[in-house]
Design an enzyme around this catalytic site. Structure first.
Site, PDB file in Angstrom:
ATOM      1  N   SER A 276     -23.843   4.496 -29.904  1.00 39.91           N
ATOM      2  CA  SER A 276     -22.372   5.620 -30.067  1.00 39.91           C
ATOM      3  C   SER A 276     -21.240   5.182 -29.304  1.00 39.91           C
ATOM      4  O   SER A 276     -20.875   4.408 -28.956  1.00 39.91           O
ATOM      5  CB  SER A 276     -22.814   6.743 -29.956  1.00 39.91           C
ATOM      6  OG  SER A 276     -21.679   7.354 -31.149  1.00 39.91           O
TER       7      SER A 276
ATOM      8  N   ASP B 212     -26.635   5.465 -36.358  1.00 43.75           N
ATOM      9  CA  ASP B 212     -26.203   5.655 -34.565  1.00 43.75           C
ATOM     10  C   ASP B 212     -28.051   5.705 -33.862  1.00 43.75           C
ATOM     11  O   ASP B 212     -28.513   5.740 -34.927  1.00 43.75           O
ATOM     12  CB  ASP B 212     -25.718   7.140 -34.825  1.00 43.75           C
ATOM     13  CG  ASP B 212     -25.311   7.829 -33.066  1.00 43.75           C
ATOM     14  OD1 ASP B 212     -26.125   7.668 -32.787  1.00 43.75           O
ATOM     15  OD2 ASP B 212     -23.887   8.143 -33.497  1.00 43.75           O
TER      16      ASP B 212
END
Length: 635
Positions: free
Chosen positions: A383, A494
């Site tokens: 991320s 993610d």
């Protein structure tokens, strides 16, 4: 095995064997008298690298002690594949269990390089047992116990020199001095961890014998036998390979064959723009060395000093069994230092976790590492951590990363018809492509990977190939908020769903399973993901759109988490359960105190970075930098 005259034939060898037995955790319990008798009862032998000494299923008729060199334990799998196990190092032995229990050999044992061994045959063992039954039975029972312990991998009690062979794949690399310069720089870097020796053969004039050089000074060939006594690292520089000639009649090839047989690890050196296919000479040389398959093999691709990016490594993998490819630039000592750390298992990996604007703390950690001269050899992230790590791997300064990331975060995103996700993600994709262009991960001087959750397979994917922007996009696409990134039909989102701080993936990238037996590099992990107390106001009976809007309009209204809060929290629950595992697998785990900053506090990036810097400086000052980088302590 080539046995020397009966029993240990020289005082020097006998003294080595006696010292080895006294230092042994098993045989060291014997009295000095019995140790002397055991040493005198042994036979000394020399074996060439690649020679198989013991074969699975054969009669166990001896114990083998390694005086110098090294042996590799192997077996064949059910499909015929070669399975590599531990290496028997100087001071260690093999064969006790089979000899004592009179069982057949359980594995093959091959000399990984030219080795000097001491062999205690069954007849000598039985004669000793008749003279000293009590003491010998006790220590051999201990030996059986040690061998039967789970995952036994006894440490060596005798220092083992690590030997490397540098093999230039083109003659020009030797002719223009590139191979010699790299070997000298490599020894200079290795000398930070111990005593290093550079051995090469100087080309002879017509009619004159070739001259061996040790660190640039002439030596006689007999001196090579004592190198491991005086050095921790030995770099044998082989001669540049001749043109593609299967006959291999070059006068320099005997030295090259010898150098390859001495090595624990092989370093193939090639010009970055040369033909990537293995030459006939290269294939034949490595085929001749029966131990080549047992050794770690690396490839160095040498680039000009100012090339903007390395060549694609993929073509070089065809026809070779390589552990890693290293792009190096001429006269860049930092590149060679990274190579040395990977070769010696002391590379430093940095893992940056996700956490929105709190991830600016990563910039402070990087600044602290720079100030403490702790070089990053491999960087990864998830991320926000992936976004920062990718920019760092591209060579951007910390100030540039701060400014670029703030501009990127200010772009916003449009809501879309929520059939796949709440937002379309087109702006983020566009800006990431502008930020990184079409540069590939494989074309970075500093190794990098991003982590993402593979929804299709239910695991964490490590993205270390392909466009940088695409890997960073996948790692920054929270499920439900952004559309998944597709990879061969699989859906990537993610990585925080499973592992927000991908330490396990970094542990795998730093070393192969075989290397991890010897200890691979160190890992620093940075976790900025603060667990939120996600609760609705106590007076609320049900969450509605109006309550969320009311919370936005009236700060004093009861807490009402919105869809973004809910999806973010749901997407991080899995990684919170993995946090303890990540702590255990990392050598150092930093958690900057960033809880007071909202996830979207991108305007406070400089302040968050400063907090990360102070936190890292406080902790790094308590670390043992010498141990972290495997440096030789200063006198």
């Amino acid at each position: 095995m080539e046995f020397l005259p009966e029993h240990i034939h020289s005082e020097a060898s006998l003294a080595k064997v006696v010292a080895m037995l006294r230092a042994s955790p098993v045989f060291g319990a014997l009295s000095p008298t019995i140790i002397d008798e055991m040493a005198e009862a042994m036979q000394e032998c020399l074996v060439r690298g690649g020679e198989t000494l013991l074969r699975e299923g054969e009669d166990s008729d001896s114990i083998i002690f390694v005086i110098s060199g090294g042996l590799r334990v192997t077996r064949r799998g059910p499909n015929g594949q070669l399975l590599l196990y531990n290496q028997i190092q100087p001071g260690q032995s093999i064969g006790e269990l089979g000899l004592i229990l009179q069982q057949p050999r359980a594995q093959d044992v091959t000399a990984v390089r030219d080795s000097r061994l001491a062999v205690l045959k069954r007849s000598a063992y039985q004669a000793l047992l008749l003279r000293h039954p009590g003491e010998l039975c006790q220590v051999f029972v201990q030996a059986v116990y040690e061998r039967l312990r789970p995952q036994h991998d006894a440490p060596s009690h005798q220092r083992m020199a690590q030997t490397l062979a540098l093999l230039p794949l083109q003659p020009a690399l030797e002719a223009d001095g590139c191979a010699t310069a790299l070997a000298e720089d490599l020894c200079r870097c290795l000398s930070l961890q111990g005593r290093a020796a550079h051995v090469r053969q100087q080309a002879a004039r017509p009619g004159e014998p070739a001259q061996l050089l040790l660190n640039g000074q002439p030596i006689v060939r007999e001196a090579l036998a004592h190198l491991e006594d005086d050095h921790d690292f030995i770099v044998y520089q082989a001669a540049g390979l001749p043109s593609d000639d299967p006959v291999l009649e070059s006068s320099a090839l005997p030295w090259t064959r010898f150098a390859l047989r001495q090595a624990d690890q092989l370093i193939l050196l090639s010009g970055a723009h040369a033909n990537a296919a293995p030459s006939t000479t290269e294939r034949q040389l490595l085929a001749e060395d029966g131990s080549a398959a047992l050794k770690r093999q690396h490839l160095v691709l040498l680039h000009d000093a100012h090339e903007p990016q390395p060549v694609l490594p993929t073509p070089w993998l065809q026809g070779r069994e390589l552990e890693r490819i290293y792009p190096l630039r001429r006269a860049r000592l930092g590149d060679t230092q990274r190579l040395a750390r990977f070769l010696t298992g002391s590379a430093l990996g940095l893992v940056l976790g996700g956490g929105g604007a709190r991830g600016f703390a990563h910039l402070g950690v990087l600044r602290a590492l720079h100030e403490h001269a702790l070089p990053v050899d491999l960087i990864a992230g998830n991320s926000m951590g992936a976004l920062i790590a990718a920019q760092y791997a591209c060579g951007h300064s910390l100030d540039q990363i701060l400014a670029r990331t703030r501009r990127f975060a200010a772009g916003g995103e449009r809501l879309t018809l929520p059939l796949v996700s709440l937002v379309a993600g087109r702006r983020v994709e566009r800006d990431l492509r502008r930020l990184f262009g079409e540069r590939l991960i494989e074309q970075l001087w500093l190794p990098f990977f991003a982590a993402a959750c593979n929804l299709s397979e239910g695991n964490t994917s490590t993205l270390d190939q392909g466009p940088i922007w695409r890997a960073v996009l996948a790692s920054n696409s929270p499920a439900g908020l952004f559309p998944p990134v597709l990879q061969g039909g699989a859906l990537l989102v993610d990585g925080a769903i499973l592992d927000n701080v991908p330490v396990q993936a970094m542990r795998m990238r730093l070393g192969t399973p075989l290397e991890r037996r010897r200890g691979n590099g160190s890992i620093i992990a940075v976790d900025v993901d603060v667990r939120e107390n996600l609760r609705a106001g106590q007076g609320l009976q049900r969450l509605t759109n109006w309550q969320v809007l009311k919370r936005w309009l009236r700060p004093g209204a009861p807490a009402a988490p919105g869809i973004a809060d809910i999806l973010y929290s749901a997407g991080h629950i899995g990684s919170l359960g993995q946090r303890q595992r990540a702590r255990t697998q990392a050598d150092h785990y930093l958690e900057p105190p960033v809880a007071k900053y909202p996830l979207m506090a991108y305007s406070q990036g400089a302040e968050i970075a400063e907090l990360g810097y102070r936190h890292a400086m406080e902790h790094i000052e308590q670390w043992d930098r010498t141990q972290l980088l495997n440096l030789k302590p200063r006198d």
